[in-house]
Design a protein around this motif. Structure first.
Motif, PDB file in Angstrom:
ATOM      1  N   ALA A  21      36.651 -78.034-154.595  1.00 24.90           N
ATOM      2  CA  ALA A  21      37.962 -77.633-155.104  1.00 24.90           C
ATOM      3  C   ALA A  21      37.798 -76.546-156.164  1.00 24.90           C
ATOM      4  N   TYR A  22      38.699 -75.576-156.136  1.00 27.04           N
ATOM      5  CA  TYR A  22      38.661 -74.509-157.144  1.00 27.04           C
ATOM      6  C   TYR A  22      39.288 -75.044-158.432  1.00 27.04           C
ATOM      7  N   ARG A  23      38.532 -74.967-159.505  1.00 28.48           N
ATOM      8  CA  ARG A  23      39.048 -75.382-160.795  1.00 28.48           C
ATOM      9  C   ARG A  23      38.385 -74.524-161.866  1.00 28.48           C
ATOM     10  N   LYS A  24      39.069 -74.371-162.926  1.00 28.98           N
ATOM     11  CA  LYS A  24      38.509 -73.607-164.019  1.00 28.98           C
ATOM     12  C   LYS A  24      37.345 -74.390-164.617  1.00 28.98           C
ATOM     13  N   THR A  75      32.860 -72.871-161.749  1.00 28.77           N
ATOM     14  CA  THR A  75      33.076 -72.546-160.338  1.00 28.77           C
ATOM     15  C   THR A  75      32.002 -71.587-159.860  1.00 28.77           C
TER      16      THR A  75
END
Length: 488
Positions: A362-365, A368
């Motif tokens: 999952a893209y998350r701050k 990454t």
């Protein structure tokens, strides 16, 4: 009126008698001739019984040699006709001929004026006829026994036993009981045709559908003949018993053909369709697993999905569901990898046609990891910890060519001719788009500016002094510019 000739007395052969006194001996013209044998007196019953042997013995007893030879020729001709044609009507001709010679012998003997019982003739006739009729009866009885064995074997669907039983048929059976032998021959011939059909069916097990169709067509032809139902079914069962094959995909092909194209009466299509329904789920699973092993993801997913669509309650459904998902993820990854490799700028490959990879992080701050595509002149200077391959990335970053950004400062330089001029130094502006790999959606769309060294002590240039130049970013400057893009 002419006087009939007188019959001279016939004198016995031998020495002439002595003449009496005063007599002159005259033997006469008939002296020395042998007296003819008395005509044979026939016994009608003996003649009839002798002729019942079909050997013409009655005519010999009656002293009719010519009739004996005629009867022999006719008898041999009829027996040969029966042997060669094996038709029932030929046997009827033999029976009619038998009755005719028996009746004719009786009638012929009865015409003799002194006909009557003759013990010797009767014993001779019985001695000739009884063995012939007994032998013929035994041979026909034996032929019936063979026919029963063949019929029982065919009723059990056992062609091997039927052929073995028919092997006991010899020349004597074909001569005396030709139609019975011919019926057994027909069974053997049908079994040979079934063997040929079975050979085509065996070839069909390799996936040769033309051979499979030929085999079923031949089975149908034999089945169309009365009495072959069990042997045909046995041949079909032997073929169906060899399913499934070791190759799941071949088995799927065969099962599809059996269910949709197997020709012939219901006696063939019913078992074939039932077998197809039984073997298809496992075959679909095996075939799909095989495609997974060769990394043929689309075909694997197709077979998994077909199993789920057609047999949702099958015991392999759960495994097929997992396999379909795995194959689908592999297809997504292959597609993404292909697009990433083709992306050499913002308008190509993944940058033009973003796609998802459902198994991507999952893209998350934060921390990454990304794949950088497009103009990678500066992104190649980013730390290795920021980058990864497509299978493990959360973000695909598309970068364009660097352009002039904000002005940093202006410096004075002397050109080659000694004239002083001003040179402005600009940051590097790079258009960046980032796509979350899990969803394929755009999550970053900005222009980053790279700072760097400006107004160097010595300015290198060609021809005239430039009015504007870009700063020279360090690796740290590149990290500072792209850090916010990947959440660093």
């Amino acid at each position: 009126m002419t006087e009939p000739p007188r019959e001279e007395p016939v004198r016995p052969a031998g020495p002439a008698p002595e003449p009496g006194p005063g007599e002159v001996w005259d033997p006469g013209p008939g002296y020395g001739r042998v007296a003819p044998r008395e005509p044979r007196v026939p016994d009608p019953l003996a003649v009839a019984v002798g002729n019942a042997s079909l050997l013409g013995a009655g005519y010999l007893i009656a002293g009719r040699r010519a009739l004996f030879w005629v009867a022999a020729v006719v008898t041999v001709s009829l027996l040969w006709l029966t042997y060669s044609t094996a038709e029932t009507w030929c046997e009827l001709l033999v029976v009619l001929w038998w009755a005719a010679v028996v009746g004719h012998g009786w009638w012929l003997a009865r015409r003799h004026p002194t006909a009557g019982p003759r013990r010797g003739q009767r014993l001779l006739a019985l001695a000739l006829t009884v063995p012939v009729l007994a032998a013929a009866g035994w041979v026909r009885f034996d032929a019936h026994g063979v026919e029963d064995e063949v019929a029982d074997a065919r009723a059990d669907g056992d062609c091997g036993a039927a052929v073995a039983a028919q092997d006991g048929v010899a020349f004597r059976h074909r001569l005396v009981a030709a139609p019975l032998a011919a019926r057994g021959d027909a069974v053997v011939e049908a079994c040979e045709r079934l063997d040929a059909a079975g050979a085509y069916l065996s070839s069909g097990l390799t996936g040769d559908l033309d051979a499979l169709e030929t085999g079923f067509r031949r089975l149908g032809a034999v089945l169309g003949e009365s009495g072959n139902e069990r042997t045909v079914r046995a041949t079909l069962d032997r073929f169906l018993g060899r399913l499934p094959t070791d190759d799941g995909c071949v088995t799927v092909t065969l099962a599809d053909w059996l269910r949709k194209h197997a020709p012939g009466p219901g006696d063939l299509t019913g078992p074939a369709s039932a077998t197809a329904a039984r073997i298809t789920p496992r075959a679909l699973m095996d075939c799909a697993d095989g495609f997974m092993g060769t990394e043929d993801w689309p075909d694997a997913r197709e077979h998994y999905r077909r199993l789920l669509d057609e047999y949702p309650d099958d015991t392999h459904a759960d495994a097929a569901r997992k396999g379909a998902r795995k194959a689908g993820l592999a297809i997504e990854l292959d597609r993404v990898t292909e697009l990433v490799a083709a992306a050499d700028g913002p308008g190509s490959g993944y940058c033009r046609e973003p796609a998802k990879y459902s198994l991507a992080p999952a893209y998350r701050k934060g921390r990454t990891r990304a794949v950088f595509v497009g103009d990678t002149e500066y992104t190649d200077k980013l730390p290795e910890a920021w980058r990864t391959d497509t299978a493990h990335a959360a973000l695909v970053v598309c970068t364009g060519e660097a352009e002039a950004g904000d002005v940093v400062e202006t410096c004075q330089y002397r050109d080659h001719n000694g004239h002083i001029g001003s040179v402005r130094f600009n940051k590097l502006a790079v258009r960046v788009k980032g796509y979350a790999l899990r969803t394929g959606k755009l999550v970053v769309d900005r222009t980053v500016q790279l700072g760097g060294e400006s107004c160097p002590g010595v300015l290198g240039y060609f021809d005239a002094l430039p009015s504007r130049m870009a700063v020279t970013p360090s690796n740290g400057d590149v990290r500072d510019a792209f850090g916010p893009v990947v959440g660093r």
